[in-house]
Design a protein around this motif. Structure first.
Motif, PDB file in Angstrom:
ATOM      1  N   VAL A 501       0.825  -1.127  -0.090  1.00 56.92           N
ATOM      2  CA  VAL A 501      -0.221   0.106  -0.157  1.00 56.92           C
ATOM      3  C   VAL A 501       0.978   1.215  -0.117  1.00 56.92           C
ATOM      4  O   VAL A 501       0.724   2.100  -0.875  1.00 56.92           O
ATOM      5  N   VAL A 502       1.695   1.195   0.880  1.00 55.74           N
ATOM      6  CA  VAL A 502       2.758   2.387   1.141  1.00 55.74           C
ATOM      7  C   VAL A 502       3.669   2.383  -0.470  1.00 55.74           C
ATOM      8  O   VAL A 502       3.697   3.723  -0.985  1.00 55.74           O
ATOM      9  N   LEU A 503       4.208   1.814  -0.903  1.00 62.77           N
ATOM     10  CA  LEU A 503       5.012   1.685  -1.971  1.00 62.77           C
ATOM     11  C   LEU A 503       4.157   2.139  -3.169  1.00 62.77           C
ATOM     12  O   LEU A 503       4.604   2.919  -4.134  1.00 62.77           O
ATOM     13  N   ARG A 504       3.151   1.639  -3.425  1.00 58.01           N
ATOM     14  CA  ARG A 504       2.133   2.268  -4.504  1.00 58.01           C
ATOM     15  C   ARG A 504       1.659   3.469  -4.495  1.00 58.01           C
ATOM     16  O   ARG A 504       1.516   4.088  -5.386  1.00 58.01           O
ATOM     17  N   ALA A 505       1.381   3.743  -3.046  1.00 61.39           N
ATOM     18  CA  ALA A 505       1.047   5.177  -2.831  1.00 61.39           C
ATOM     19  C   ALA A 505       2.160   6.129  -3.267  1.00 61.39           C
ATOM     20  O   ALA A 505       1.896   7.166  -3.837  1.00 61.39           O
ATOM     21  N   LEU A 506       3.455   5.787  -3.178  1.00 59.31           N
ATOM     22  CA  LEU A 506       4.617   6.449  -3.446  1.00 59.31           C
ATOM     23  C   LEU A 506       5.049   6.518  -4.705  1.00 59.31           C
ATOM     24  O   LEU A 506       6.079   6.935  -5.318  1.00 59.31           O
ATOM     25  N   LYS A 507       4.337   5.579  -5.586  1.00 64.18           N
ATOM     26  CA  LYS A 507       4.610   4.987  -7.047  1.00 64.18           C
ATOM     27  C   LYS A 507       5.954   4.583  -7.390  1.00 64.18           C
ATOM     28  O   LYS A 507       6.732   5.085  -7.985  1.00 64.18           O
ATOM     29  N   ALA A 508       6.418   3.692  -6.419  1.00 62.78           N
ATOM     30  CA  ALA A 508       7.923   3.213  -6.262  1.00 62.78           C
ATOM     31  C   ALA A 508       7.738   2.356  -7.607  1.00 62.78           C
ATOM     32  O   ALA A 508       6.842   1.794  -8.051  1.00 62.78           O
ATOM     33  N   PRO A 509       8.786   2.188  -8.178  1.00 65.64           N
ATOM     34  CA  PRO A 509       8.990   1.619  -9.401  1.00 65.64           C
ATOM     35  C   PRO A 509       8.882   0.203  -9.503  1.00 65.64           C
ATOM     36  O   PRO A 509       9.280  -0.573  -8.571  1.00 65.64           O
ATOM     37  N   ASP A 510       7.964  -0.500 -10.268  1.00 63.33           N
ATOM     38  CA  ASP A 510       7.665  -2.043 -10.184  1.00 63.33           C
ATOM     39  C   ASP A 510       8.454  -2.558 -11.372  1.00 63.33           C
ATOM     40  O   ASP A 510       8.844  -1.649 -12.163  1.00 63.33           O
ATOM     41  N   GLY A 511       8.763  -4.028 -11.012  1.00 59.95           N
ATOM     42  CA  GLY A 511       9.310  -4.982 -12.233  1.00 59.95           C
ATOM     43  C   GLY A 511       8.561  -5.117 -13.252  1.00 59.95           C
ATOM     44  O   GLY A 511       7.178  -4.840 -13.363  1.00 59.95           O
ATOM     45  N   VAL A 512       9.087  -5.423 -14.308  1.00 59.01           N
ATOM     46  CA  VAL A 512       8.278  -5.695 -15.657  1.00 59.01           C
ATOM     47  C   VAL A 512       7.735  -7.081 -15.520  1.00 59.01           C
ATOM     48  O   VAL A 512       8.796  -8.177 -15.210  1.00 59.01           O
ATOM     49  N   ASP A 513       6.527  -7.417 -15.777  1.00 59.31           N
ATOM     50  CA  ASP A 513       5.966  -8.845 -15.438  1.00 59.31           C
ATOM     51  C   ASP A 513       6.096  -9.465 -17.076  1.00 59.31           C
ATOM     52  O   ASP A 513       5.370  -8.857 -18.122  1.00 59.31           O
ATOM     53  N   GLU A 514       6.877 -10.450 -17.414  1.00 57.87           N
ATOM     54  CA  GLU A 514       7.083 -10.885 -18.426  1.00 57.87           C
ATOM     55  C   GLU A 514       5.877 -12.105 -18.909  1.00 57.87           C
ATOM     56  O   GLU A 514       5.823 -12.726 -20.004  1.00 57.87           O
ATOM     57  N   THR A 515       4.897 -12.204 -18.114  1.00 55.86           N
ATOM     58  CA  THR A 515       3.922 -13.403 -18.265  1.00 55.86           C
ATOM     59  C   THR A 515       2.449 -12.596 -18.748  1.00 55.86           C
ATOM     60  O   THR A 515       2.293 -11.447 -18.524  1.00 55.86           O
ATOM     61  N   SER A 516       1.681 -13.419 -19.065  1.00 56.69           N
ATOM     62  CA  SER A 516       0.352 -12.692 -19.592  1.00 56.69           C
ATOM     63  C   SER A 516      -0.577 -13.683 -19.158  1.00 56.69           C
ATOM     64  O   SER A 516      -0.363 -14.789 -18.782  1.00 56.69           O
ATOM     65  N   ALA A 517      -2.109 -13.191 -19.135  1.00 54.74           N
ATOM     66  CA  ALA A 517      -3.079 -14.032 -18.444  1.00 54.74           C
ATOM     67  C   ALA A 517      -3.094 -15.203 -19.090  1.00 54.74           C
ATOM     68  O   ALA A 517      -3.361 -16.354 -18.209  1.00 54.74           O
ATOM     69  N   SER A 518      -3.011 -15.497 -20.359  1.00 55.26           N
ATOM     70  CA  SER A 518      -3.314 -16.737 -20.884  1.00 55.26           C
ATOM     71  C   SER A 518      -2.323 -17.808 -20.578  1.00 55.26           C
ATOM     72  O   SER A 518      -2.462 -18.983 -20.640  1.00 55.26           O
ATOM     73  N   ASP A 519      -1.035 -17.347 -20.264  1.00 50.19           N
ATOM     74  CA  ASP A 519      -0.051 -18.101 -19.781  1.00 50.19           C
ATOM     75  C   ASP A 519      -0.312 -19.144 -18.790  1.00 50.19           C
ATOM     76  O   ASP A 519       0.031 -20.340 -18.504  1.00 50.19           O
TER      77      ASP A 519
END
Length: 544
Positions: A501-519
């Motif tokens: 919650v805190v990190l998303r409020a601070l807009k901390a950089p997120d990693g790249v998700d290399e997967t997709s929903a169909s995987d």
């Protein structure tokens, strides 16, 4: 315990040991691919196993020498508290039905070999992947050691290796030979060896349990007499604690500890690297789904096996090391030739999981430490070579533990491993269903859970150990005694949620998700499934 060697039992044991040794080496040619110099072939059996092979492999993987030796030994020592293993193996199968097929699908799509591969790909974090890998290796080491303790318990009861005053090398030579053979055919055949041997191991176990649960009660006067004698013996005062040794049924003051240990163990079981290795060796998503529905047959066996602890008490088995109780029961009650069959079941029941565990730990090191941090350009052949060598080193470490430390502490260190591995649950299972958790929050929650769990376990004393004497302690804020691993897991979840919650409020950089929903629902043979590609190139970045 016999003063001399039980020659008949030893001969039967050696026969089965030689048989599975030959099978272990021949397994290199079983379902062999043209090019075996990659981890898919050596470490996952070519991802080709069907329903029955997977069932035997998972059974051989999960129901180990720990099952045969330590579970009844816990009941022999404390009574009903040792039955926690029965409900947790009942709870675990509906749980894994929800997430293992998803893990198989995404791993098959992207060529993931380990759970850390998935965590890195899902959250774009090598740091979190490293944490999961290190935890898996640390948790697996005492588990492998426990398998070697099981082999040594059988050898001790058969009188092999001499007495306590015997030269250490002569005394431990049989175990060293068993270790050398295990290391050799694991190096040669990879996962195919334990997969093939598991057929023999599980068949022997079912035969021994079926005979034991009928034959031994007849010799002891029936279950009424067994429970009466066990109840009387467990009600006697333990001189070390001043309390009764145990009970036939858990009391009110043990319910929190029993329930949290069973639930925590159920959550942790398929976090272990060897469980996932056996899972990813399956050839399709449907194989996994079918196995989660038929694996509970092993829980029926486990419930019967646990009763052997009460039988050992009723039979008057007296051993200083509780882990010798069941081998000694077999020695006392069975004809020599069938005692040899029972000892072979325990010994092979140690070899199969020890092989899978060492392969799983080696894969973690190779993919998530060596390749990610030391040699990113490693070829598949180089990965396979490193994994083979690492599997040997892992077994050497486990052997050193067995030879240098008190055997009675093996189960407590294995329980400590359970506390650790449970802390990877949010990253692995959480990541299979949501991308909401922040990678740094997951790492923070993992660190808090690991730190609390380790310190709390360090502070637990027992009559034989000043530290790491058990896995239960007072639950903060509740005042009840509960499983430390489950308390650490709850803290882990709370910290992860708050930090996310805190990190998303601070807009901390997120990693790249290399997967997709169909995987997460893909099956073998579907268009776009690219199991032969490395994780960095298979699939496209996307959210889920």
């Amino acid at each position: 315990m016999n003063d001399g060697v039980n020659g008949v039992a030893l001969a039967v044991f050696i026969f089965f040991f030689l048989a599975v040794t030959v099978m272990g080496f021949l397994a290199a040619r079983w379902r062999a691919a043209e090019n075996s110099d990659n981890l898919d072939e050596w470490g996952l059996g070519g991802r080709s196993f069907g329903t029955w092979i997977t069932w035997f492999l998972l059974g051989g993987d999960l129901y180990t020498a720990y099952t045969f030796v330590a579970v009844p030994a816990a009941i022999y020592a404390t009574g009903a508290a040792g039955f926690f293993a029965v409900p947790y193996t009942i709870l675990v199968y509906p749980l894994i039905f929800t997430f293992l097929p998803r893990l198989w699908s995404v791993s098959h799509k992207h060529g993931y070999v380990t759970t850390s591969d998935f965590v890195r790909g899902r959250f774009g974090s090598k740091g979190l992947s490293l944490a999961v890998a290190v935890t898996g290796i640390l948790a697996t080491m005492p588990y492998i050691a426990l398998q070697l303790v099981g082999i040594q318990a059988v050898l001790d009861v058969m009188g092999v290796g001499g007495g306590e005053d015997t030269n250490w090398f002569i005394k431990d030579l049989p175990l060293l030979i068993a270790f050398g053979v295990l290391a050799a055919y694991t190096y040669s055949s990879g996962l195919r060896a334990p997969a093939l041997i598991a057929f023999v191991k599980d068949t022997l176990i079912y035969i021994v349990i079926a005979v034991a649960i009928i034959y031994i009660p007849i010799k002891l006067g029936g279950f009424d007499d067994i429970f009466a004698k066990a109840g009387h013996a467990l009600s006697q005062e333990n001189p070390a604690t001043g309390q009764p040794k145990g009970a036939l049924a858990s009391g009110d003051n043990q319910q929190w500890g029993y329930a949290t240990l069973a639930l925590g163990s159920a959550l942790a079981l398929f976090m272990y690297p060897h469980s996932i290795t056996a899972t990813l060796s399956s050839r399709s998503r449907e194989v996994i789904r079918r196995n989660t529905t038929i694996l509970p047959l092993y829980s029926l066996m486990l419930g019967l096996l646990a009763l052997l602890g009460f039988m050992a008490i009723a039979a008057g088995v007296k051993v200083e090391n509780g882990q010798l109780a069941i081998p000694q029961l077999f020695e006392n009650m069975f004809p020599d030739w069938f005692a040899g069959v029972a000892f072979a079941a325990i010994g092979i029941g140690a070899l199969v999981p020890a092989a899978i565990m060492s392969i799983a730990a080696a894969n973690l090191f190779t993919r998530n430490i060596y390749k990610d941090f030391l040699r990113p350009d490693a070829t598949p052949a180089q990965e396979t070579k490193v994994s083979k060598l690492t599997s040997l080193l892992v077994k050497v470490g486990a052997l050193a533990f067995v030879l240098t430390m008190d055997k009675t502490v093996a189960i407590n260190f294995q329980l400590l491993g359970g506390i650790w591995i449970l802390q990877t649950f949010p990253a692995l299972v959480g990541g299979l269903f949501t991308r909401w958790f922040h990678r740094w929050a997951l790492l923070g929650g993992w660190a808090v859970g690991m730190l609390y769990g380790t310190l709390a376990a360090y502070g637990v004393a027992s009559p034989t150990q000043k530290h790491f004497g058990g896995s239960s302690d007072e639950i903060p804020g509740i005042g009840e005694i509960g499983y430390i691993g489950f308390t650490a897991f709850v803290l882990n979840i709370v910290v992860t949620v708050v930090l996310t919650v805190v990190l998303r409020a601070l807009k901390a950089p997120d990693g790249v998700d290399e997967t997709s929903a169909s995987d997460y629902t893909a099956d073998a043979g579907e268009p776009g499934v690219q199991a032969d590609l490395p994780p960095a190139t298979a699939g496209a970045p996307g959210g889920h």
